[in-house]
Motif scaffolding. Structure first.
Motif, mmCIF file in Angstrom:
data_model
loop_
_atom_site.group_PDB
_atom_site.id
_atom_site.type_symbol
_atom_site.label_atom_id
_atom_site.label_comp_id
_atom_site.label_asym_id
_atom_site.label_seq_id
_atom_site.Cartn_x
_atom_site.Cartn_y
_atom_site.Cartn_z
ATOM 1 N N GLU A 13 -0.278 9.324 4.705
ATOM 2 C CA GLU A 13 -1.101 8.129 4.497
ATOM 3 C C GLU A 13 -0.912 7.203 5.691
ATOM 4 O OE1 GLU A 13 -3.875 5.803 2.582
ATOM 5 O OE2 GLU A 13 -3.132 7.752 1.911
ATOM 6 N N ARG B 219 0.844 -1.187 0.000
ATOM 7 C CA ARG B 219 0.000 0.000 0.000
ATOM 8 C C ARG B 219 0.885 1.244 0.000
ATOM 9 N NH1 ARG B 219 -4.762 -0.858 4.382
ATOM 10 N NH2 ARG B 219 -5.362 1.126 3.428
ATOM 11 N N ASP B 220 0.253 2.393 -0.178
ATOM 12 C CA ASP B 220 0.985 3.656 -0.145
ATOM 13 C C ASP B 220 1.154 4.185 1.270
ATOM 14 O OD1 ASP B 220 1.253 3.732 -2.911
ATOM 15 O OD2 ASP B 220 -0.653 4.788 -3.194
ATOM 16 N N VAL C 255 -2.659 3.997 8.235
ATOM 17 C CA VAL C 255 -3.656 2.952 8.442
ATOM 18 C C VAL C 255 -3.701 2.616 9.931
ATOM 19 C CG1 VAL C 255 -3.454 1.966 6.132
ATOM 20 C CG2 VAL C 255 -1.978 1.112 7.972
#
Length: 207
Positions: free
Chosen positions: A173, A121-122, A175
């Motif tokens: 970014e 992911r980024d 998560v």
């Protein structure tokens, strides 16, 4: 990936609610908080460093390098995260995980779960989260995986007055990774004398 992740234990706070003592050196069940944490974190990281201010010799018995904040005036945990990023960069590590020194029961799969969350992911940051007894989700901003490439941005943000970890993290970014209570919140942290008594009880439940 996890063998390439360096670990940074954040112990640079002032611990005002504990009378200014080094919380990492407080004892539960006959061992320091730091010893309990190292048992869980050491197998998960390629290298470990302790972020602490003041005289480093007080931690000499733990076999860890000690790095101080590289920003003056105790600006909070972001300064320790920056110190860890810069140390990780010097070790040519692309990723580092941070854990507060007063959280002795972190999951034994903390690093692998966080690394899995950013893989492919980024995302450049993964933060740990857990639910309280009412099932409310709490994000733990000092417990996370960070790209060391963010060091220059973080240094600039600190010089501009940024102090809140989650506010800065959410500029990038990020998560969130939820960890279940097994059998209690794995991110329980010791802030008060009562917490220390409770931590000792939790430690005995794990033996």
């Amino acid at each position: 990936m996890t063998s390439d992740v360096v670990g940074v234990i954040l112990a640079g706070g002032r611990a005002t609610r504990m009378g200014g003592v080094d919380k990492a050196l407080l004892h539960i069940d006959g061992r320091t908080l730091l010893e309990h944490l190292l048992d869980r974190l050491r197998p998960q990281c390629g290298e470990l460093v302790l972020n602490a201010n003041g005289e480093p010799a007080r931690f000499s018995g733990f076999g860890l390098p000690v790095i101080a904040d590289s920003v003056d005036d105790f600006p909070g945990p972001l300064a320790g995260i920056l110190a860890g990023m810069e140390w990780g960069t010097s070790r040519r590590a692309a990723w580092m995980v941070t854990v507060a020194a007063d959280t002795p029961f972190v999951p034994r799969d903390l690093v692998s779960r966080l690394a899995e969350a950013v893989d492919g992911r980024d995302a450049r940051i993964a933060l740990a989260a857990s639910r309280d007894d009412s099932r409310t989700l709490h994000v733990h901003p000092t417990i996370g995986l960070w790209s060391t490439a963010l060091a220059a941005d973080l240094r600039g943000s600190l010089h501009a007055g940024m102090r809140k970890v989650r506010v800065w993290a959410e500029r990038h970014e990020v998560v969130t990774v939820e960890f279940e209570a097994t059998p209690f919140d794995p991110f329980f942290n010791v802030n008060t004398p009562d917490d220390l008594v409770h931590a000792a009880d939790l430690a005995r439940r794990l033996t």
